[in-house]
Write an enzyme that holds these catalytic residues in place. Structure first.
Site, PDB file in Angstrom:
ATOM      1  N   GLY A 244     105.289 -61.730 -51.961  1.00  0.00           N
ATOM      2  CA  GLY A 244     105.209 -62.387 -53.262  1.00  0.00           C
ATOM      3  C   GLY A 244     106.098 -63.603 -53.398  1.00  0.00           C
ATOM      4  O   GLY A 244     106.161 -64.211 -54.458  1.00  0.00           O
ATOM      5  N   CYS A 245     106.798 -63.965 -52.349  1.00  0.00           N
ATOM      6  CA  CYS A 245     107.671 -65.140 -52.367  1.00  0.00           C
ATOM      7  C   CYS A 245     107.029 -66.249 -51.535  1.00  0.00           C
ATOM      8  O   CYS A 245     106.510 -65.999 -50.457  1.00  0.00           O
ATOM      9  CB  CYS A 245     109.035 -64.817 -51.758  1.00  0.00           C
ATOM     10  N   GLU A 246     107.081 -67.478 -52.058  1.00  0.00           N
ATOM     11  CA  GLU A 246     106.605 -68.610 -51.264  1.00  0.00           C
ATOM     12  C   GLU A 246     107.550 -68.872 -50.106  1.00  0.00           C
ATOM     13  O   GLU A 246     107.124 -69.154 -49.001  1.00  0.00           O
ATOM     14  CB  GLU A 246     106.483 -69.858 -52.140  1.00  0.00           C
ATOM     15  N   SER A 247     108.845 -68.793 -50.368  1.00  0.00           N
ATOM     16  CA  SER A 247     109.840 -68.909 -49.306  1.00  0.00           C
ATOM     17  C   SER A 247     109.911 -67.567 -48.601  1.00  0.00           C
ATOM     18  O   SER A 247     109.549 -66.543 -49.162  1.00  0.00           O
ATOM     19  CB  SER A 247     111.215 -69.235 -49.887  1.00  0.00           C
TER      20      SER A 247
ATOM     21  N   GLY B 233     108.639 -65.408 -57.421  1.00  0.00           N
ATOM     22  CA  GLY B 233     109.232 -64.947 -56.172  1.00  0.00           C
ATOM     23  C   GLY B 233     110.493 -64.128 -56.416  1.00  0.00           C
ATOM     24  O   GLY B 233     110.698 -63.080 -55.809  1.00  0.00           O
TER      25      GLY B 233
END
Length: 145
Positions: free
Chosen positions: A61-64, A132
């Site tokens: 769920g995190c872009e990073s 995120g």
């Protein structure tokens, strides 16, 4: 315990002065000061060994990319985390200030939105970054039971 798990000392080594950090955020003049504090805080998190940066430790769920490890020691929950993005690493450090070394009850009662409101971060982060961080907070809460 898998071979790709930090040892207990790594979990206990994290020492963030939560009172001082929270005070600096609350007293900060504007977003630029808070942003600088976030970046400095990220530098205080130990870098995760490359051997621990595995897919099974990634927070979904995190872009990073965020890696998170958890260990319960004497009814308290401890975390080791890292990210490939400096700002995210600082934001994770803020989450750890709120949750690291706490009981399951304290972690379950943690409200990310209220925490960010208190720190003056509400509305300052992009929706994707906020989502995120919410994913990281939910992961912390889901393992601390």
């Amino acid at each position: 315990m898998s071979a790709t798990q930090p040892d207990s000392a790594a979990f206990l080594a994290l020492n963030l002065d939560s009172e001082a950090v929270l005070k600096r955020f609350i007293q900060a003049d504007g977003w630029q000061t808070r942003y600088r504090e976030i970046m400095l805080l990220g530098k205080q998190l130990p870098k995760l060994d490359e051997s621990l940066k595995v897919a099974s430790a990634q927070v979904k769920g995190c872009e990073s990319t965020v890696w998170l490890y958890h260990r319960q020691i004497d009814q308290q929950h401890y975390f080791v985390a890292d990210s490939d993005a400096r700002i995210v690493k600082g934001l994770i450090a803020l989450l750890l200030i709120a949750c690291h070394g706490k009981t399951a009850e304290q972690i379950q009662a943690f409200d990310l939105n209220q925490f960010f409101e208190t720190l003056g971060l509400t509305g300052q982060l992009s929706p994707s970054r906020t989502n995120g961080l919410l994913a990281v907070a939910q992961t912390i809460q889901s393992v601390a039971i």
